[in-house]
Design a protein around this motif. Structure first.
Motif, PDB file in Angstrom:
ATOM      1  N   LEU A   1      75.471  35.015  -1.720  1.00 39.79           N
ATOM      2  CA  LEU A   1      74.209  35.680  -1.411  1.00 39.79           C
ATOM      3  C   LEU A   1      74.412  37.164  -1.115  1.00 39.79           C
ATOM      4  O   LEU A   1      73.528  37.980  -1.343  1.00 39.79           O
ATOM      5  CB  LEU A   1      73.531  35.001  -0.215  1.00 39.79           C
ATOM      6  CG  LEU A   1      72.967  33.608  -0.512  1.00 39.79           C
ATOM      7  CD1 LEU A   1      72.360  33.010   0.765  1.00 39.79           C
ATOM      8  CD2 LEU A   1      71.909  33.676  -1.596  1.00 39.79           C
ATOM      9  N   VAL A   2      75.616  37.521  -0.632  1.00 42.97           N
ATOM     10  CA  VAL A   2      75.911  38.933  -0.418  1.00 42.97           C
ATOM     11  C   VAL A   2      75.948  39.654  -1.748  1.00 42.97           C
ATOM     12  O   VAL A   2      75.437  40.756  -1.917  1.00 42.97           O
ATOM     13  CB  VAL A   2      77.240  39.111   0.339  1.00 42.97           C
ATOM     14  CG1 VAL A   2      77.620  40.589   0.414  1.00 42.97           C
ATOM     15  CG2 VAL A   2      77.137  38.522   1.736  1.00 42.97           C
ATOM     16  N   VAL A   3      76.567  39.002  -2.749  1.00 39.84           N
ATOM     17  CA  VAL A   3      76.637  39.585  -4.082  1.00 39.84           C
ATOM     18  C   VAL A   3      75.254  39.698  -4.670  1.00 39.84           C
ATOM     19  O   VAL A   3      74.891  40.702  -5.290  1.00 39.84           O
ATOM     20  CB  VAL A   3      77.537  38.720  -4.997  1.00 39.84           C
ATOM     21  CG1 VAL A   3      77.525  39.261  -6.421  1.00 39.84           C
ATOM     22  CG2 VAL A   3      78.950  38.675  -4.442  1.00 39.84           C
TER      23      VAL A   3
ATOM     24  N   GLN B   1      66.468  40.290  -9.787  1.00 37.32           N
ATOM     25  CA  GLN B   1      65.800  39.490 -10.796  1.00 37.32           C
ATOM     26  C   GLN B   1      66.760  38.872 -11.807  1.00 37.32           C
ATOM     27  O   GLN B   1      66.324  38.206 -12.730  1.00 37.32           O
ATOM     28  CB  GLN B   1      64.779  40.374 -11.533  1.00 37.32           C
ATOM     29  CG  GLN B   1      63.724  41.000 -10.651  1.00 37.32           C
ATOM     30  CD  GLN B   1      62.948  39.957  -9.898  1.00 37.32           C
ATOM     31  OE1 GLN B   1      62.578  38.920 -10.450  1.00 37.32           O
ATOM     32  NE2 GLN B   1      62.696  40.206  -8.608  1.00 37.32           N
ATOM     33  N   ALA B   2      68.072  39.108 -11.676  1.00 33.40           N
ATOM     34  CA  ALA B   2      69.034  38.645 -12.687  1.00 33.40           C
ATOM     35  C   ALA B   2      69.734  37.375 -12.244  1.00 33.40           C
ATOM     36  O   ALA B   2      69.910  37.142 -11.051  1.00 33.40           O
ATOM     37  CB  ALA B   2      70.055  39.741 -12.952  1.00 33.40           C
ATOM     38  N   ASP B   3      70.128  36.587 -13.247  1.00 37.56           N
ATOM     39  CA  ASP B   3      71.033  35.457 -12.977  1.00 37.56           C
ATOM     40  C   ASP B   3      72.430  36.017 -12.774  1.00 37.56           C
ATOM     41  O   ASP B   3      72.777  37.073 -13.331  1.00 37.56           O
ATOM     42  CB  ASP B   3      71.038  34.487 -14.153  1.00 37.56           C
ATOM     43  CG  ASP B   3      69.730  33.716 -14.249  1.00 37.56           C
ATOM     44  OD1 ASP B   3      69.024  33.616 -13.230  1.00 37.56           O
ATOM     45  OD2 ASP B   3      69.420  33.218 -15.355  1.00 37.56           O
ATOM     46  N   PHE B   4      73.234  35.313 -11.999  1.00 40.79           N
ATOM     47  CA  PHE B   4      74.596  35.769 -11.763  1.00 40.79           C
ATOM     48  C   PHE B   4      75.585  34.685 -12.187  1.00 40.79           C
ATOM     49  O   PHE B   4      75.345  33.497 -12.002  1.00 40.79           O
ATOM     50  CB  PHE B   4      74.801  36.140 -10.286  1.00 40.79           C
ATOM     51  CG  PHE B   4      74.371  37.536  -9.973  1.00 40.79           C
ATOM     52  CD1 PHE B   4      75.298  38.569  -9.959  1.00 40.79           C
ATOM     53  CD2 PHE B   4      73.039  37.815  -9.736  1.00 40.79           C
ATOM     54  CE1 PHE B   4      74.885  39.865  -9.685  1.00 40.79           C
ATOM     55  CE2 PHE B   4      72.630  39.108  -9.457  1.00 40.79           C
ATOM     56  CZ  PHE B   4      73.554  40.154  -9.431  1.00 40.79           C
ATOM     57  N   TYR B   5      76.689  35.147 -12.757  1.00 37.40           N
ATOM     58  CA  TYR B   5      77.759  34.274 -13.233  1.00 37.40           C
ATOM     59  C   TYR B   5      78.909  34.356 -12.246  1.00 37.40           C
ATOM     60  O   TYR B   5      79.205  35.427 -11.711  1.00 37.40           O
ATOM     61  CB  TYR B   5      78.234  34.699 -14.613  1.00 37.40           C
ATOM     62  CG  TYR B   5      77.165  34.591 -15.686  1.00 37.40           C
ATOM     63  CD1 TYR B   5      77.144  33.503 -16.559  1.00 37.40           C
ATOM     64  CD2 TYR B   5      76.173  35.562 -15.809  1.00 37.40           C
ATOM     65  CE1 TYR B   5      76.157  33.403 -17.537  1.00 37.40           C
ATOM     66  CE2 TYR B   5      75.180  35.465 -16.773  1.00 37.40           C
ATOM     67  CZ  TYR B   5      75.175  34.378 -17.638  1.00 37.40           C
ATOM     68  OH  TYR B   5      74.211  34.275 -18.594  1.00 37.40           O
TER      69      TYR B   5
ATOM     70  N   ASN C   1      67.951  33.671  -6.370  1.00 33.71           N
ATOM     71  CA  ASN C   1      67.764  33.166  -5.007  1.00 33.71           C
ATOM     72  C   ASN C   1      68.970  32.377  -4.502  1.00 33.71           C
ATOM     73  O   ASN C   1      68.919  31.755  -3.440  1.00 33.71           O
ATOM     74  CB  ASN C   1      66.496  32.323  -4.917  1.00 33.71           C
ATOM     75  CG  ASN C   1      66.532  31.124  -5.871  1.00 33.71           C
ATOM     76  OD1 ASN C   1      67.544  30.892  -6.522  1.00 33.71           O
ATOM     77  ND2 ASN C   1      65.431  30.395  -5.941  1.00 33.71           N
ATOM     78  N   GLY C   2      70.034  32.379  -5.273  1.00 32.54           N
ATOM     79  CA  GLY C   2      71.267  31.711  -4.843  1.00 32.54           C
ATOM     80  C   GLY C   2      71.361  30.246  -5.212  1.00 32.54           C
ATOM     81  O   GLY C   2      72.354  29.589  -4.911  1.00 32.54           O
ATOM     82  N   ILE C   3      70.344  29.692  -5.879  1.00 32.24           N
ATOM     83  CA  ILE C   3      70.358  28.279  -6.275  1.00 32.24           C
ATOM     84  C   ILE C   3      71.112  28.134  -7.605  1.00 32.24           C
ATOM     85  O   ILE C   3      70.916  28.930  -8.534  1.00 32.24           O
ATOM     86  CB  ILE C   3      68.934  27.737  -6.412  1.00 32.24           C
ATOM     87  CG1 ILE C   3      68.226  27.781  -5.046  1.00 32.24           C
ATOM     88  CG2 ILE C   3      68.944  26.313  -6.962  1.00 32.24           C
ATOM     89  CD1 ILE C   3      66.768  27.375  -5.088  1.00 32.24           C
TER      90      ILE C   3
END
Length: 205
Positions: free
Chosen positions: A12-14, A21-25, A55-57
């Motif tokens: 969540l810090v990242v 608004q972006a997805d994270f890998y 949102n971290g999910i």
């Protein structure tokens, strides 16, 4: 934007770094270090990668490439599943055949008797042939002993006939042994069929 972390950084810090608004890998490199990015990570091409929503999910997980050993294990497991599926289908076909071919348990035994009767008829025929040829051979042998020694042609003819009859008897004896083996095979086959039929009927009650 790719970030490499050498310690466990809370995701969540990242995610709070400005890419709301972006997805994270996210994945771990060969040294076990966490890598995160807002786009697919080249270093993770052969590794398990998690994709998180902003949102971290957890949104999805991409399985990494299998090692040779993992690939062999997966192939073996697939072969086992396919073999089990083939066996299950064969079992279903056998069940359908048994129920269609043998309406009752007594029908199994009637079919056994029919098969055994056919073989036993062949055995009886060969035994009859042996008896007939044995009588003929004994007669030829008696005639042979009564022939004068100065009739070599007739003696050879009788000997040849006697030998032919012996060969015919031996062939009948071999056939009887083969038919007796057939009897044993038929009984084994119907014993198994009877057993499978009883199991099938019992399971369907």
């Amino acid at each position: 934007m790719t970030k490499r972390s050498h310690i466990a950084v809370p995701l969540l810090v990242v995610l709070a770094s400005g890419q709301a608004q972006a997805d994270f890998y996210s994945c771990k490199d060969n040294n076990g270090h966490l890598i995160t990015s807002d786009r697919p990570i080249p270093e993770c091409a052969d590794k398990s990668t998690q994709i998180y929503r902003n949102n971290g999910i957890l949104k999805a997980e991409i399985a990494g490439a299998l090692t040779p050993e993992q690939r062999r294990t997966a192939e073996l497991q697939q072969q086992q599943r396919e073999a089990a599926a083939r066996q299950a289908e064969a079992d279903k076909k056998e069940q359908r055949y048994l129920l269609a071919h043998y309406p009752t348990e007594q029908d199994v035994e009637l079919e056994r008797k029919k098969a055994l009767d056919a073989v036993q008829a062949k055995i009886a025929a060969e035994k009859k042939n042996i008896a007939i040829n044995t009588d003929a051979m004994n007669k030829v042998h008696t005639e042979l002993t009564q022939l004068p020694k100065d009739q070599p042609v007739q003696i050879n003819q009788k000997k040849n006939k006697e030998d032919d009859l012996k060969l015919t008897i031996a062939q009948s004896q071999k056939l009887i042994l083969r038919y007796q083996t057939d009897e044993q095979s038929i009984n084994r086959e119907f014993d198994e069929t009877h057993k499978r039929y009883i199991e099938l009927i019992t399971n369907h009650k």
